[in-house]
Design an enzyme around this catalytic site. Sequence first.
Site, mmCIF file in Angstrom:
data_model
loop_
_atom_site.group_PDB
_atom_site.id
_atom_site.type_symbol
_atom_site.label_atom_id
_atom_site.label_comp_id
_atom_site.label_asym_id
_atom_site.label_seq_id
_atom_site.Cartn_x
_atom_site.Cartn_y
_atom_site.Cartn_z
ATOM 1 C CD GLU A 151 -1.054 0.645 3.657
ATOM 2 O OE1 GLU A 151 -1.582 1.758 3.457
ATOM 3 O OE2 GLU A 151 -1.161 0.026 4.739
ATOM 4 C CE LYS A 161 -2.998 1.437 12.883
ATOM 5 N NZ LYS A 161 -2.678 0.851 11.668
HETATM 6 N N1 PSU Z 1 -1.430 1.452 9.800
HETATM 7 C C1 PSU Z 1 -0.276 2.138 9.873
HETATM 8 N N2 PSU Z 1 -0.109 3.207 9.072
HETATM 9 C C2 PSU Z 1 -1.087 3.607 8.209
HETATM 10 C C3 PSU Z 1 -2.305 2.863 8.130
HETATM 11 C C4 PSU Z 1 -2.435 1.799 8.953
HETATM 12 O O1 PSU Z 1 0.607 1.809 10.650
HETATM 13 O O2 PSU Z 1 -0.866 4.579 7.517
HETATM 14 C C5 PSU Z 1 -3.332 3.239 7.116
HETATM 15 C C6 PSU Z 1 -3.629 2.030 6.207
HETATM 16 O O3 PSU Z 1 -3.578 2.476 4.868
HETATM 17 C C7 PSU Z 1 -5.040 1.632 6.589
HETATM 18 C C8 PSU Z 1 -5.623 2.969 6.943
HETATM 19 O O4 PSU Z 1 -5.734 0.991 5.549
HETATM 20 O O5 PSU Z 1 -4.569 3.597 7.691
HETATM 21 C C9 PSU Z 1 -6.904 2.874 7.735
HETATM 22 O O6 PSU Z 1 -7.512 4.131 7.733
HETATM 23 P P1 PSU Z 1 -9.058 4.262 8.147
HETATM 24 O O7 PSU Z 1 -9.095 3.855 9.585
HETATM 25 O O8 PSU Z 1 -9.383 5.724 7.908
HETATM 26 O O9 PSU Z 1 -9.825 3.341 7.233
#
Ligand code: PSU
Length: 309
Positions: free
Chosen positions: A33, A167
């Site tokens: 990603e 997380k």
């Molecule tokens: N985990 C990380 N760094 C990130 C993300 C997750 O350590 O940048 C990003 C990933 O791209 C994940 C997104 O899909 O955050 C999730 O965002 P949201 O909760 O807005 O869907």
Amino acid sequence: MTHSDTATLEDLIVCNGEVRSALAAGKPVVALESTIITHGMPFPRNVETARLVEADIRAEGAVPATIAVMDGRIMVGLDDADLDRLARAEDVMKCSRADLTFALATGIYGATTVAATMMAAHAAGLKVFATGGIGGVHRGAEESFDISADLDELARTPVCVVSAGAKALLDIPKTLEVLETRGVPVVAYGTEELPAFWSRASGLAAPYSLNSAEEIATLLKTRALFPGHGGVLIANPVPEADEIPQDEMSGYIDAAIRKATAQNIRGKDVTPFVLGAILELTDGRSLETNIALVRNNARLAARIAAALV
Ligand code: PSU
Ligand code: MN
């Protein structure tokens, strides 16, 4: 420049030469990603990490394919100049499922989240994807309704996502419940416990546990026999030497979430904001852990991709 409105999906997805040849030759390819580069880590560690992760995948004999939206197209496999430009850019849109087609149709420069990377990977024919952590059910979701589109994507799109778990800034028990409801197998690698990103422990038992890339490949092949099957989530614990233990991490996480709440951070901004706050609170240590776990996931993803072909 954007594509014409008569474009087909094939016109919109551009695999670079290396990815195209690997796919044609049946060699293993691992999707990566780009939101982790643009919104997850500061420059220049973001681009250094992106390069290390690609090298880790090559060292296992697979081809890396970092995915991003550029000039109205989904690029599958970025060259070094593209990675550098992405890592420095400050105007990149964080693209999840809801944003991906908007970015394509309007020519916006975009980084893909887990959800959008899964969409793109599947459309390009890639089956395995390495990331850090997935989005999930946020704490307080009963009020905010903030549940990441990553969970829905895992339910519908047949890509294996290799993560270090969820997380602990999320509500991990609720995240597991939603994954179960949506029919997503969650498999811890080499442990019975669900890992929690920066920490190896979460205090929660993993739904399943497997101990080799070959066993994971067998699970994926079995699942692929069923039409309409979705993704699989692998939860690979961060190496012991790099972890920040759960009891230490929970204080930082609580403080970061309080800061986000106090500043009224909402929607797509929550995850990047909280990650940034944790980086400050841990004096940069959370970043070192994040880099170590992404590299660890990339190596496992490459071995799973190899076991699949
Ligand atoms: N985990 C990380 N760094 C990130 C993300 C997750 O350590 O940048 C990003 C990933 O791209 C994940 C997104 O899909 O955050 C999730 O965002 P949201 O909760 O807005 O869907
Ligand atoms: Mn969200």
